[in-house]
Design an enzyme around this catalytic site. Structure first.
Site, PDB file in Angstrom:
ATOM      1  N   SER A 119       1.146  -6.482   1.688  1.00  0.00           N
ATOM      2  CA  SER A 119       0.313  -5.274   1.804  1.00  0.00           C
ATOM      3  C   SER A 119      -1.022  -5.566   2.481  1.00  0.00           C
ATOM      4  O   SER A 119      -1.631  -6.623   2.245  1.00  0.00           O
ATOM      5  CB  SER A 119       0.049  -4.718   0.401  1.00  0.00           C
ATOM      6  OG  SER A 119      -1.116  -3.917   0.397  1.00  0.00           O
ATOM      7  N   HIS A 298       5.413   7.137  -2.179  1.00  0.00           N
ATOM      8  CA  HIS A 298       4.467   6.122  -2.670  1.00  0.00           C
ATOM      9  C   HIS A 298       4.553   6.006  -4.207  1.00  0.00           C
ATOM     10  O   HIS A 298       3.559   5.781  -4.888  1.00  0.00           O
ATOM     11  CB  HIS A 298       3.041   6.502  -2.235  1.00  0.00           C
ATOM     12  CG  HIS A 298       2.106   5.348  -2.006  1.00  0.00           C
ATOM     13  ND1 HIS A 298       1.707   4.933  -0.767  1.00  0.00           N
ATOM     14  CD2 HIS A 298       1.473   4.515  -2.874  1.00  0.00           C
ATOM     15  CE1 HIS A 298       0.859   3.907  -0.883  1.00  0.00           C
ATOM     16  NE2 HIS A 298       0.715   3.636  -2.157  1.00  0.00           N
TER      17      HIS A 298
END
Ligand code: FNR
Length: 405
Positions: A119, A298
């Protein structure tokens, strides 16, 4: 075999094998803020809950007296063969959940052949994670040649110069693919974090990629009379956060620039967009020349009230046809869930919270236990459904039902 990797008979597993108990176990082990950051959905968590309900509305129709072994979980994605159709979702700020952080999770993934997605909001620099994952991969008796598979997730910065720098680092660190997350151009309304006054980025926890970036460092020094991010972490966190959560600064036409920057960085692998929930956006993605999309909300952490990702998966798969790979996440908890998403047309799935809860419970070893368990559960469930390989997973093994449970 995968079951033997996950379970040693006569020994209690270090992390619960019940997906619905993970949360409770993690709550008892993690800091309150860390747990709430992982657990918290946006708003009243209605989308997060709907993600699970959506899976319950599909049931499997098993078939018998047909060959199911040797089972083959491999998938081909963008010309590369991966050991399994499960990838570790990009999850930021992993040092907030356990000190093993990204290195623990990436190493666990490496040992199991699960691709790790790094990420932009990581708490460990990319190069350090890559080195550790490759070491774990090389040391693992279950893996052979090559290196630990990994992808890079981008929160698309405002500045092309910083974007270019991050992409070159991703290529240099051996990332096979670029995933651009669309749904997090700004923060969302997450009451658990808001009520606690908690924002990891504000204190620098999820900013390791930025703080270790030569271009960001140079620009920060120029703007702050020579300071390094370490001299002034609060100001540097603010600068980095506004760089990567940059509002609706980009548009569909900018994807041409992003693809050019990726190619100029030496990126030979595919570009995917993560967070697509609409057929129209999927069509725009295809027109923009991207190679794949991740249908995702998400994990219900951004727009509360958004549709469950599973609900729109089939229509998006039908709309884009075979030209563009569709991956999926948001709500995967069991092997049967993986089967359902693949049968509805996903080529692979990403899993987030279960691995992060298990990181919180028992560090990198915990993450490995839960991932190994999910692989074993998938393997067993495929067998019980009468399926030998991932390519056989089609809609004809599913029935949509009106009740949950
Ligand atoms: C995320 N997710 C995420 N996604 C992303 O593209 N970049 C990121 O930095 C993060 N960070 C992050 C932190 C935490 C704590 C969570 C739980 C999730 C979203 C993630 O990639 C994925 O879309 C969801 O986690 C999938 O839903 P499940 O599997 O958690 O239900």
């Amino acid at each position: 075999d995968l079951y033997a990797k996950a379970i040693i008979m006569g020994e209690k597993p270090i992390v619960t094998t019940d997906p619905n108990k993970l949360e409770e176990q993690a709550r008892g082990k993690m800091t309150k803020e860390g747990f709430n950051y992982v657990f918290g959905g946006a708003g009243e968590q209605s989308t997060m809950q709907a993600n699970r309900l959506a899976f319950r509305q599909w049931k499997l129709i098993p078939r018998f007296l047909r060959p199911t072994v040797p089972r083959d979980l491999r998938v081909e994605l963008f010309g590369k063969t991966y050991d399994c159709p499960i990838l570790m979702a990009p999850v930021g700020v992993q040092s907030a959940y356990h000190e093993d952080a990204e290195i623990g999770v990436a190493s666990a993934c490496a040992e199991l052949g699960v691709p790790f997605i790094y990420s932009t909001a990581s708490s460990t620099a990319l190069e350090d994670v890559a080195t550790a994952a490759d070491a774990a991969f090389a040391a693992s008796s279950d893996t052979s040649t090559g290196r630990a598979p990994r992808w890079f997730q981008l929160y698309w910065p405002l500045s092309d110069e910083i974007t270019a720098s991050l992409l070159s680092r991703a290529v240099a660190a051996g990332c096979d693919a670029l995933i651009v997350t669309l749904d997090t151009f700004s923060l969302s309304w997450r009451p658990l974090d808001l009520d606690a006054g908690y924002l990891p980025f504000a204190t620098g926890t999820g900013n390791a990629l930025g703080f270790s970036d030569p271009v960001f460092r140079r620009r920060f020094a120029a703007d702050s009379s020579g300071d390094t991010p370490e001299d002034n972490p609060l100001a540097a966190s603010r600068a980095w956060t506004s760089e990567v959560f940059s509002g609706d600064a980009h548009s569909w036409s900018d994807l041409a620039t992003l693809r050019r920057l990726w190619a100029e960085a030496g990126g030979a692998g595919p570009v995917l967009l993560k967070g697509v929930l609409s057929v129209d956006d999927a069509a725009l993605a295809r027109r923009a020349g991207v190679d794949g999309i991740v249908v995702s909300n998400h994990g219900g952490r951004q727009l509360d009230g958004a549709v469950p990702a599973l609900e729109v998966l089939p229509e998006i798969v039908d709309a884009v046809g075979a030209d563009m790979a569709v991956l999926f996440d948001s709500g995967i908890r069991t092997g049967a869930d993986v089967i359902k998403a693949l049968a509805l047309g996903a080529r692979a799935v990403l899993v987030g919270r279960p691995v992060i809860y298990s990181l919180g419970i028992a560090g990198g070893k915990g993450a490995k236990a839960v991932l190994a368990g999910l692989l074993a559960d998938l393997d067993q469930s495929m067998g019980l459904a009468g399926v030998q390989n991932v390519g056989e997973l089609k809609r004809n093994i599913l029935r949509r039902v009106q009740y949950g449970g």
